[in-house]
Design a protein around this motif. Structure first.
Motif, PDB file in Angstrom:
ATOM      1  N   GLY A  63       0.840  -1.188   0.000  1.00 18.83           N
ATOM      2  CA  GLY A  63       0.000   0.000   0.000  1.00 18.83           C
ATOM      3  C   GLY A  63       0.874   1.236   0.000  1.00 18.83           C
ATOM      4  O   GLY A  63       2.099   1.152  -0.017  1.00 18.83           O
ATOM      5  N   HIS A  64       0.244   2.391   0.037  1.00 18.68           N
ATOM      6  CA  HIS A  64       1.005   3.638   0.047  1.00 18.68           C
ATOM      7  C   HIS A  64       1.257   4.043   1.489  1.00 18.68           C
ATOM      8  O   HIS A  64       0.336   4.111   2.287  1.00 18.68           O
ATOM      9  CB  HIS A  64       0.254   4.741  -0.701  1.00 18.68           C
ATOM     10  N   PRO A  65       2.507   4.320   1.848  1.00 19.25           N
ATOM     11  CA  PRO A  65       2.819   4.650   3.239  1.00 19.25           C
ATOM     12  C   PRO A  65       2.329   6.024   3.690  1.00 19.25           C
ATOM     13  O   PRO A  65       2.143   6.255   4.875  1.00 19.25           O
ATOM     14  CB  PRO A  65       4.336   4.566   3.302  1.00 19.25           C
ATOM     15  N   VAL A  66       2.099   6.938   2.750  1.00 18.78           N
ATOM     16  CA  VAL A  66       1.620   8.280   3.089  1.00 18.78           C
ATOM     17  C   VAL A  66       0.388   8.568   2.242  1.00 18.78           C
ATOM     18  O   VAL A  66       0.396   8.349   1.039  1.00 18.78           O
ATOM     19  CB  VAL A  66       2.715   9.344   2.842  1.00 18.78           C
ATOM     20  N   VAL A  67      -0.672   9.064   2.873  1.00 25.97           N
ATOM     21  CA  VAL A  67      -1.925   9.334   2.170  1.00 25.97           C
ATOM     22  C   VAL A  67      -2.378  10.765   2.450  1.00 25.97           C
ATOM     23  O   VAL A  67      -2.009  11.369   3.450  1.00 25.97           O
ATOM     24  CB  VAL A  67      -3.026   8.324   2.579  1.00 25.97           C
ATOM     25  N   ALA A  68      -3.209  11.296   1.544  1.00 23.69           N
ATOM     26  CA  ALA A  68      -3.750  12.649   1.688  1.00 23.69           C
ATOM     27  C   ALA A  68      -5.249  12.621   1.440  1.00 23.69           C
ATOM     28  O   ALA A  68      -5.758  11.721   0.776  1.00 23.69           O
ATOM     29  CB  ALA A  68      -3.075  13.601   0.701  1.00 23.69           C
ATOM     30  N   ASP A  69      -5.927  13.632   1.948  1.00 25.08           N
ATOM     31  CA  ASP A  69      -7.382  13.715   1.764  1.00 25.08           C
ATOM     32  C   ASP A  69      -7.774  14.525   0.528  1.00 25.08           C
ATOM     33  O   ASP A  69      -8.907  14.944   0.403  1.00 25.08           O
ATOM     34  CB  ASP A  69      -8.048  14.272   3.022  1.00 25.08           C
ATOM     35  N   ASN A  70      -6.833  14.727  -0.397  1.00 26.53           N
ATOM     36  CA  ASN A  70      -7.113  15.454  -1.631  1.00 26.53           C
ATOM     37  C   ASN A  70      -6.507  14.697  -2.799  1.00 26.53           C
ATOM     38  O   ASN A  70      -5.299  14.468  -2.840  1.00 26.53           O
ATOM     39  CB  ASN A  70      -6.548  16.872  -1.555  1.00 26.53           C
ATOM     40  N   LYS A  71      -7.333  14.325  -3.763  1.00 23.45           N
ATOM     41  CA  LYS A  71      -6.877  13.520  -4.900  1.00 23.45           C
ATOM     42  C   LYS A  71      -6.035  14.301  -5.898  1.00 23.45           C
ATOM     43  O   LYS A  71      -5.440  13.711  -6.789  1.00 23.45           O
ATOM     44  CB  LYS A  71      -8.079  12.900  -5.610  1.00 23.45           C
ATOM     45  N   GLU A  72      -5.973  15.621  -5.786  1.00 20.08           N
ATOM     46  CA  GLU A  72      -5.155  16.423  -6.699  1.00 20.08           C
ATOM     47  C   GLU A  72      -3.672  16.338  -6.357  1.00 20.08           C
ATOM     48  O   GLU A  72      -2.833  16.788  -7.130  1.00 20.08           O
ATOM     49  CB  GLU A  72      -5.591  17.893  -6.660  1.00 20.08           C
ATOM     50  N   LEU A  73      -3.328  15.785  -5.216  1.00 20.54           N
ATOM     51  CA  LEU A  73      -1.936  15.719  -4.790  1.00 20.54           C
ATOM     52  C   LEU A  73      -1.276  14.434  -5.277  1.00 20.54           C
ATOM     53  O   LEU A  73      -1.903  13.377  -5.331  1.00 20.54           O
ATOM     54  CB  LEU A  73      -1.838  15.787  -3.272  1.00 20.54           C
ATOM     55  N   ARG A  74      -0.007  14.541  -5.612  1.00 17.80           N
ATOM     56  CA  ARG A  74       0.818  13.383  -5.933  1.00 17.80           C
ATOM     57  C   ARG A  74       1.876  13.299  -4.842  1.00 17.80           C
ATOM     58  O   ARG A  74       2.456  14.315  -4.447  1.00 17.80           O
ATOM     59  CB  ARG A  74       1.477  13.522  -7.306  1.00 17.80           C
ATOM     60  N   ILE A  75       2.149  12.083  -4.371  1.00 14.17           N
ATOM     61  CA  ILE A  75       3.059  11.906  -3.249  1.00 14.17           C
ATOM     62  C   ILE A  75       4.160  10.921  -3.619  1.00 14.17           C
ATOM     63  O   ILE A  75       3.880   9.796  -4.025  1.00 14.17           O
ATOM     64  CB  ILE A  75       2.301  11.384  -2.005  1.00 14.17           C
ATOM     65  N   LEU A  76       5.395  11.363  -3.473  1.00 19.97           N
ATOM     66  CA  LEU A  76       6.565  10.513  -3.642  1.00 19.97           C
ATOM     67  C   LEU A  76       7.104  10.219  -2.254  1.00 19.97           C
ATOM     68  O   LEU A  76       7.273  11.143  -1.448  1.00 19.97           O
ATOM     69  CB  LEU A  76       7.632  11.223  -4.474  1.00 19.97           C
ATOM     70  N   THR A  77       7.380   8.958  -1.943  1.00 19.23           N
ATOM     71  CA  THR A  77       7.890   8.621  -0.616  1.00 19.23           C
ATOM     72  C   THR A  77       9.219   7.884  -0.703  1.00 19.23           C
ATOM     73  O   THR A  77       9.467   7.120  -1.626  1.00 19.23           O
ATOM     74  CB  THR A  77       6.894   7.742   0.166  1.00 19.23           C
TER      75      THR A  77
END
Length: 79
Positions: A11-25
């Motif tokens: 799964g993704h280790p970091v999540v956000a409550d906005n789908k417009e964001l892209r997250i690199l971890t």
């Protein structure tokens, strides 16, 4: 997994409550995750970014990002 006990996470280790964001971890695999949060949308956004609770506990972070803006965050957690 045949060579001993391992902790496996899918799964993704970091999540956000906005789908417009892209997250690199990036992670050290033990206690720290670095996340780059990018607003790829056309408007400014406010969001809450948090560590996936399956990995442990860390304080969520509120962010405000302008279009195209990137913010770097770090989550320290205990396994």
């Amino acid at each position: 997994t045949r060579r001993g006990a391992h902790r496996i996470f899918a799964g993704h280790p970091v999540v956000a409550d906005n789908k417009e964001l892209r997250i690199l971890t990036l992670s050290d695999g033990q206690s720290k995750i670095k996340a780059s949060v990018n607003n790829v949308g056309d408007a400014a956004v406010d969001a809450i970014v948090r560590l996936n609770p399956a990995l442990g506990k860390a304080e969520p972070v509120k962010v405000h990002l302008e279009p195209g803006e990137v913010k770097n965050l770090e989550f320290v957690y205990g396994l």
